[in-house]
Structures are given as structure tokens and as C-alpha cells.
Design an enzyme around this catalytic site. Structure first.
Site, short mmCIF file in Angstrom:
data_model
loop_
_atom_site.label_atom_id
_atom_site.label_comp_id
_atom_site.label_asym_id
_atom_site.label_seq_id
_atom_site.Cartn_x
_atom_site.Cartn_y
_atom_site.Cartn_z
N ASP A 55 0.86 -1.18 0.00
CA ASP A 55 0.00 0.00 0.00
C ASP A 55 0.90 1.23 0.00
O ASP A 55 1.86 1.30 0.77
CB ASP A 55 -0.87 -0.01 1.27
CG ASP A 55 -1.81 1.16 1.31
OD1 ASP A 55 -2.96 1.00 0.89
OD2 ASP A 55 -1.39 2.26 1.76
N GLU A 183 6.72 18.94 -20.79
CA GLU A 183 5.52 18.29 -21.34
C GLU A 183 4.53 19.34 -21.82
O GLU A 183 3.89 19.21 -22.86
CB GLU A 183 4.85 17.40 -20.28
CG GLU A 183 3.69 16.55 -20.80
CD GLU A 183 2.31 17.22 -20.70
OE1 GLU A 183 1.34 16.66 -21.22
OE2 GLU A 183 2.21 18.32 -20.11
N ASP A 318 -1.81 3.68 -5.30
CA ASP A 318 -1.81 2.24 -5.01
C ASP A 318 -1.90 1.43 -6.30
O ASP A 318 -1.25 0.38 -6.43
CB ASP A 318 -2.98 1.88 -4.08
CG ASP A 318 -2.78 2.42 -2.66
OD1 ASP A 318 -1.65 2.80 -2.32
OD2 ASP A 318 -3.76 2.46 -1.90
N1 TRP Z 1 -1.36 16.35 -20.53
C1 TRP Z 1 -2.30 17.41 -20.28
C2 TRP Z 1 -1.59 18.49 -19.51
O1 TRP Z 1 -0.59 18.26 -18.90
C3 TRP Z 1 -3.49 16.96 -19.49
C4 TRP Z 1 -4.34 16.03 -20.24
C5 TRP Z 1 -5.39 16.36 -21.04
C6 TRP Z 1 -4.23 14.62 -20.29
N2 TRP Z 1 -5.94 15.25 -21.56
C7 TRP Z 1 -5.26 14.18 -21.13
C8 TRP Z 1 -3.37 13.72 -19.69
C9 TRP Z 1 -5.41 12.84 -21.37
C10 TRP Z 1 -3.55 12.39 -19.94
C11 TRP Z 1 -4.55 11.94 -20.78
O2 TRP Z 1 -2.04 19.61 -19.51
ZN ZN Z 2 -0.89 20.34 -18.05
CA CA Z 3 -2.41 3.98 -0.15
#
Ligand code: TRP
Ligand code: ZN
Ligand code: CA
Length: 451
Positions: A55, A183, A318
């Protein structure tokens, strides 16, 4: 129950074999493997059970989020690419991993005129040709601290990695964890990483699991619909607890898994929703509020530690650990506590002179030393008040066991308890003994370390 999944699993994929070994798919593939299982005799002396994932303590995950929040506050309110809050976030995560015994590396790239960084952490051991990888983007947008997006995924992956070390897990496959830069500028860091790999290195990655936004305040439980084995292993955690999931549809390709998928690497992941609105049906099955976004603070300044659903964060952390354990198919169990290493060679302690040192080399203890490392010492001396005693960790950091002072007793034969939990256990430790005044002499007779 899972038989319908079993039928569409690519049975020759490496992850399928791992999940089978782990017993998860044992049930779903039982029909296919009757002949094998019927003839396999159990070996009662060998521990054959797959080590169960621990956990993940929610409090630990939240403590990382508090640190990310504090880092943003100290650095102009964000942790964005090219800003000091990003590098500070990376240094925080790296420090935790280094202390836990990971092999870390920082990969640099340039984007939008600024230097960006990925952090890669490898857990020593496992099959290097079968890498199971989890990752999360560590950068925020510039408008806020980015605690749900994506402190949440970063903290869940970090705490999973730390749990591997804490439990002394020895996976059959090789575990790698990653935190991506930039990202938010278009999957820049993860793409740079995948492009930096040779085709052989790409082929060595059995699967990549992505965690981007896993603590949304008005949470949904979304599983990526990509590699069927990864998807089944992630879903299994929720199904076993009666928590319904849906396929992730809020923008396929909108996070770092796309960089891996584009290179032909199997991917999967979890998501609790971003700017999209929760429907009435979703609120009925998951709770929360219909008609408002999963994360109303998505990409805004209110994405703080207050913008987290604890239940969602705990469940996803988890499930992350469950997937990493199951897919890496470790049969190892934590090594027993209480293993002792000792050095019984006599080492003279010069009278009123330089320090004497006696080494002990520790091998095969995964992760860090315990918070209650026992240091047994047997020092024969005619005046122990003259003695200063330190335990020196493999990296050279010293832990004071005893200071000099007025004490006309003779030998030091005792056991000290040291919190050495920030030190990797393996390596050469030393007992350092210095006699700081003249007229008395002695030697280290023996000493030991008990983990
Ligand atoms: N990656 C996007 C961000 O960082 C967020 C996001 C939008 C997302 N749609 C998604 C992440 C689908 C995973 C899957 O702003
Ligand atoms: Zn984002
Ligand atoms: Ca937990």
C-alpha cells in the site's frame, strides 16, 4: 470474470508473460494453460509467491505535493520549463531517489530557448532486456504550481519508486522511473528521451506507464485504452475494489505516453480528468459534482495543494504500485532483517594520534540502511574518556557515536543505534576511532553492523 480480456491479450508479448507469472493473468488464462498447471508440482521449500505490491501511504504522496507547492512559492509561483521552480522540483525528486539507492541521471535538452531536464532513475537489477517503465511530467504551466497537473503523477511515481526500495523488492524485470521536462510545451522532454534511445534500447522497454493528473478534485477514474496487458493490470486494481473505470478519451496523445507509443512501445496509464465536465452518469457512479469540470483549476493559479482529491490520489498511487509490481513479476521478498556484517581484525588506536579506521564492506542489501542501524563496538582501551568514535558511511558522511570527555572507565563495549536511512546500505563503512589525548592506548578489537 476477466476471460473476455484474456481472449484479446497478445499472448506472446513480454508483458503478458510477466502478468502470467504474477498470477494476475493466471486466472484469466487458466483455460489456456490447464495442461501445464495440472502437471506442475508445487515446490514447498521455495518461496514462489509473487511479492504483493505494498500500500502506498497517502501521507507520503501528499508530503511530496507540499514540497512542490513550497518550491513553486519560493520560485515565482510556478514550476514551469525554463524557470527555477522546475530545476528545484527535479533536485527534490532526485535527492529522494539517490538516498534510496537509485541510479539517477539528468538528461538535458533545449526547448523554446531554455534548458530543460528529464530525470531517469533505474532500480539496480532485473533483466536489462525487459524494462518496465513508469513516468510523469514534472513541469507545471507558468500560471501556477501545477499540483494536480502534474505534481500528482510525479508524486505517485516517486512514492512507488521509494516503496520499491523500502521493501527491498527484487523484480525479475528491470524497473525504470522517469520525470519529464517541458511536457506542457508539447511532450518535449519525453520525445527527446525516446529519440535518444537506440532501436535496441527501445526494444528493451516492455512497456511505459504514464501518470498525468491522478488527483483531480472532481475525479473520474480513467484508464488508457492502449496496450491490453497494461490496461488489464491497471483496471484489475480498481475492479477488485468495486470501483468502476472508463476508457480515457479526453485527448489521446495529450501526454508523454504518446512519445513512447509513436516509437512502437506498449503504453498505458491512469487519469482522473482535466477540463472536461463530469456527466450526471459519472457523478452517480463516482460521486463528485455533475456539470462541473473534473479539474476546475486545470492550468490555472488555483492548482494548489487544495486542488487534490485525496481518495483519487491514494487509489491511483496504489494502482501504480500494483501495476509496477505485477508487470515486473518479481518473486523476491524483502531480505530478512538482522543480517550482520563484522570485522574482527585488531586495529591499533594510536595514543594521542591520528584516527584509526576499520572497514566493513556490505553487499547484497538492497536500498538504504535502516533508521535503527545497530553498530556493535568492542574497543579495548585504558581510558575511554580520550576516545572519539564515528561511524563513516560509504559516501564519507560521519555519524558521531561518542565524544571525548571526562570518563576514567576503560573499554567501550556497547551497541549504538544510528539513523542511517539516508545512506545506501551497500558499500564500505568504517568505524573511525581517535584517541585525542596522550598517556593511554588501546585497539579496536571488533565491530559489527546489523541491518
Ligand atoms: N497532458 C495534459 C496536460 O498536462 C493533461 C491532459 C489532457 C491529459 N488530456 C489528457 C493527460 C489525457 C492524460 C490523458 O495539460
Ligand atoms: Zn498540463
Ligand atoms: Ca495507499
Amino acid at each position: 470474470m476477466l476471460a473476455h480480456v484474456g481472449r484479446r491479450l497478445p499472448r506472446r508479448s513480454p508483458l503478458y508473460r510477466a502478468a502470467l507469472g504474477a498470477g494476475l493473468a493466471g486466472a484469466l488464462a487458466a483455460g489456456l494453460l490447464t495442461a501445464t498447471t495440472a502437471t506442475a508440482a508445487p515446490t514447498p521449500t521455495e518461496p514462489t509467491a509473487q511479492a504483493a505490491a505494498p500500500d502506498i501511504p497517502l501521507a507520503n504522496v501528499k508530503a511530496h505535493l507540499s514540497q512542490f507547492q513550497a518550491i513553486a512559492q519560493a520560485n515565482g509561483g510556478n514550476r514551469a520549463h525554463g524557470r527555477p521552480g522546475y530545476r528545484a522540483s527535479l533536485d527534490y525528486v532526485k535527492g529522494k531517489l539517490d538516498a534510496a539507492g537509485y541510479t539517477t541521471s539528468v538528461q538535458q535538452f533545449t526547448s523554446n530557448g531554455s534548458t530543460g531536464y528529464n530525470l531517469i532513475a533505474d532500480w539496480p537489477g532485473g533483466d536489462p532486456d525487459a524494462v518496465v517503465m513508469a513516468g510523469a511530467h514534472l513541469d507545471s504551466v507558468s500560471s501556477g504550481a501545477g499540483i494536480n497537473d502534474n505534481g500528482s503523477g510525479s508524486a505517485a511515481v516517486l512514492e512507488t519508486a521509494l516503496a520499491v526500495a523500502r521493501t527491498g523488492y527484487r523484480p525479475d524485470k528491470h524497473l525504470r522511473f522517469a520525470w519529464w521536462g517541458a511536457e506542457e510545451l508539447g511532450l518535449v522532454g519525453s520525445r527527446f528521451y525516446v529519440n535518444s534511445l537506440s532501436s535496441a534500447q527501445r526494444a528493451d522497454i516492455d512497456g511505459y506507464l504514464n501518470f498525468d493528473m491522478v488527483g483531480s478534485p472532481n475525479a473520474g477514474y480513467f484508464v488508457y485504452d492502449d496496450d491490453p496487458v497494461i490496461e488489464a493490470v491497471l483496471k484489475d486494481w480498481f475492479t477488485a475494489r468495486g470501483i468502476p473505470t472508463e476508457i480515457e478519451t479526453e485527448g489521446d496523445g495529450r501526454s508523454d505516453h504518446a512519445s513512447f507509443k509513436n516509437a512502437g512501445i506498449p503504453v498505458g496509464g491512469l487519469f482522473t480528468g482535466a477540463g472536461r465536465t463530469k456527466t450526471t452518469a459519472q457523478a452517480r457512479k463516482w460521486g463528485g459534482t455533475a456539470g462541473v469540470p473534473f479539474d476546475r483549476c486545470y492550468h490555472s493559479s488555483c492548482d494548489t495543494t487544495a486542488n487534490i482529491n485525496d481518495t483519487a490520489l491514494d487509489r491511483n498511487a496504489d494502482a501504480t504500485a500494483h501495476a509496477m509490481w505485477t508487470l515486473s513479476s518479481g518473486t523476491g521478498t524483502p531480505p530478512p532483517d538482522g543480517r550482520t556484517f563484522e570485522n574482527t581484525a585488531d586495529v591499533t588506536v594510536p595514543d594521542g594520534g591520528p584516527a584509526a579506521e576499520s572497514p566493513i564492506t556490505v553487499t547484497g542489501v538492497p536500498g538504504n540502511a535502516p533508521a535503527d542501524l545497530k553498530v556493535g563496538v568492542d574497543i579495548r582501551h585504558t581510558y575511554r574518556g580520550d576516545l572519539v568514535i564515528d561511524l563513516v558511511a560509504p559516501d564519507g558522511s560521519a555519524y558521531r557515536l561518542k565524544d571525548s570527555g571526562w570518563d576514567s572507565g576503560d573499554d567501550v563495549i556497547t551497541t549504538y543505534t544510528v539513523d542511517a536511512s539516508s545512506e545506501p546500505a551497500d558499500g564500505t563503512w568504517k568505524l573511525r576511532v581517535q584517541d585525542v589525548h596522550r598517556y593511554d592506548s588501546g585497539h579496536i578489537g571488533a565491530w559489527s553492523l546489523t541491518f
